[in-house]
Design an enzyme around this catalytic site. Structure first.
Site, short mmCIF file in Angstrom:
data_model
loop_
_atom_site.label_atom_id
_atom_site.label_comp_id
_atom_site.label_asym_id
_atom_site.label_seq_id
_atom_site.Cartn_x
_atom_site.Cartn_y
_atom_site.Cartn_z
N SER A 99 19.65 58.39 -89.68
CA SER A 99 20.32 57.09 -89.60
C SER A 99 20.27 56.38 -90.93
O SER A 99 19.20 56.05 -91.45
CB SER A 99 19.65 56.22 -88.53
N HIS B 7 24.23 59.47 -89.48
CA HIS B 7 24.53 58.47 -88.46
C HIS B 7 24.66 57.12 -89.16
O HIS B 7 23.74 56.66 -89.84
CB HIS B 7 23.39 58.42 -87.44
N ASP C 36 25.39 53.21 -88.63
CA ASP C 36 25.47 52.11 -87.68
C ASP C 36 26.27 50.95 -88.26
O ASP C 36 25.91 50.40 -89.31
CB ASP C 36 24.06 51.61 -87.32
N MET D 234 27.20 47.22 -87.43
CA MET D 234 26.77 46.14 -86.54
C MET D 234 27.48 44.85 -86.94
O MET D 234 27.54 44.51 -88.13
CB MET D 234 25.26 45.98 -86.62
N HIS E 16 28.86 54.81 -85.79
CA HIS E 16 28.47 54.23 -84.51
C HIS E 16 28.83 52.75 -84.52
O HIS E 16 28.17 51.93 -85.18
CB HIS E 16 26.96 54.44 -84.32
N MET F 76 28.63 49.45 -83.21
CA MET F 76 27.93 48.50 -82.34
C MET F 76 28.63 47.16 -82.53
O MET F 76 28.08 46.21 -83.11
CB MET F 76 26.45 48.45 -82.69
N MET G 252 21.42 55.57 -76.02
CA MET G 252 20.50 54.70 -76.74
C MET G 252 19.17 54.68 -75.99
O MET G 252 19.12 54.37 -74.79
CB MET G 252 21.06 53.28 -76.84
N ASP H 60 19.42 58.20 -79.71
CA ASP H 60 19.19 57.30 -80.85
C ASP H 60 18.21 56.21 -80.44
O ASP H 60 18.47 55.45 -79.51
CB ASP H 60 20.52 56.68 -81.27
#
Length: 213
Positions: A9, A34, A36, A38, A67, A69, A138, A176
């Protein structure tokens, strides 16, 4: 079972030395990164956007699992597809038009992933499992690093693997959150196919090679 895939990540990397940490990911034999994204709404924190992904894309051929979010992920798909994402994973809790979002990701030539938070059951994915390329479970509440893995979430991994085998689906099952040297054996025993790890990977405390190789 095939050899599981390690997906470090990027959120736990040293942002001052991203190029160095990406080189570490490749040197460790991890084929995925990965990433993220956000938005400060779906989760409290804000991370980074498509300019960062685009910049990294020019420096590596590793597979980018972006990913989202974010609320209304449909508003971000095209931008991240153009910036270099290979997988675009969004949350079932974040939009009403799940089938439409999956179709839009595929139309852009990308693989579609669906993610669920710890309190969302696998049954919420029943109709769309044949449509997706990856399911992200998750195992902590999203938005913060350093949390402890919630063991009951691994039951969802087992359920997803069983459904995949029963129905002949092709999705990968990813985990994750809270994956470290202590929890990794249970994560792998549950049948996880893609293992996301942040702090433990970059701190060299994951113990990946001892269990997988």
């Amino acid at each position: 079972m095939k050899t599981p895939i390690l997906s470090p990540s990027l959120l736990a990397a040293d942002f001052y030395h991203l190029e160095k940490d990406i080189a570490k990911i490749k040197a460790e034999g991890a084929p995925f990164i990965h990433i993220d994204i956000m938005d400060g709404a779906f989760v409290p924190q804000i991370s980074f956007g498509e300019p960062v992904v685009k910049s990294l894309r020019s420096r590596t051929d590793l597979i980018f699992d972006v990913h989202l979010m974010t609320e209304k992920p449909e508003n971000h798909i095209e931008a991240f597809a153009k910036s270099g994402a290979d997988y675009i994973t969004f949350h079932v809790e974040s939009t009403v038009h799940i089938d439409r979002v999956i179709s839009a990701i595929h139309a852009l030539g990308k693989k579609a992933g669906i993610a669920i938070v710890p309190t969302t059951p696998v049954s919420a994915l029943k109709e769309i499992l044949p449509l997706v390329d990856l399911v992200l479970v998750m195992t902590v509440n999203p938005g913060f690093g350093g949390q402890k893995l919630l063991p009951y979430c691994l039951d969802k991994v087992r359920e997803l693997i069983a459904l995949k085998q029963k129905n002949g689906c092709q999705y990968l099952v990813s985990v994750d959150g809270g994956v470290n040297e202590k929890t990794l054996p249970d994560v792998l025993a549950a049948g996880t196919e893609v293992v996301v790890s942040g702090s433990a990977f970059f701190n060299d405390t994951l113990g990946w090679k001892n269990l997988v190789h």
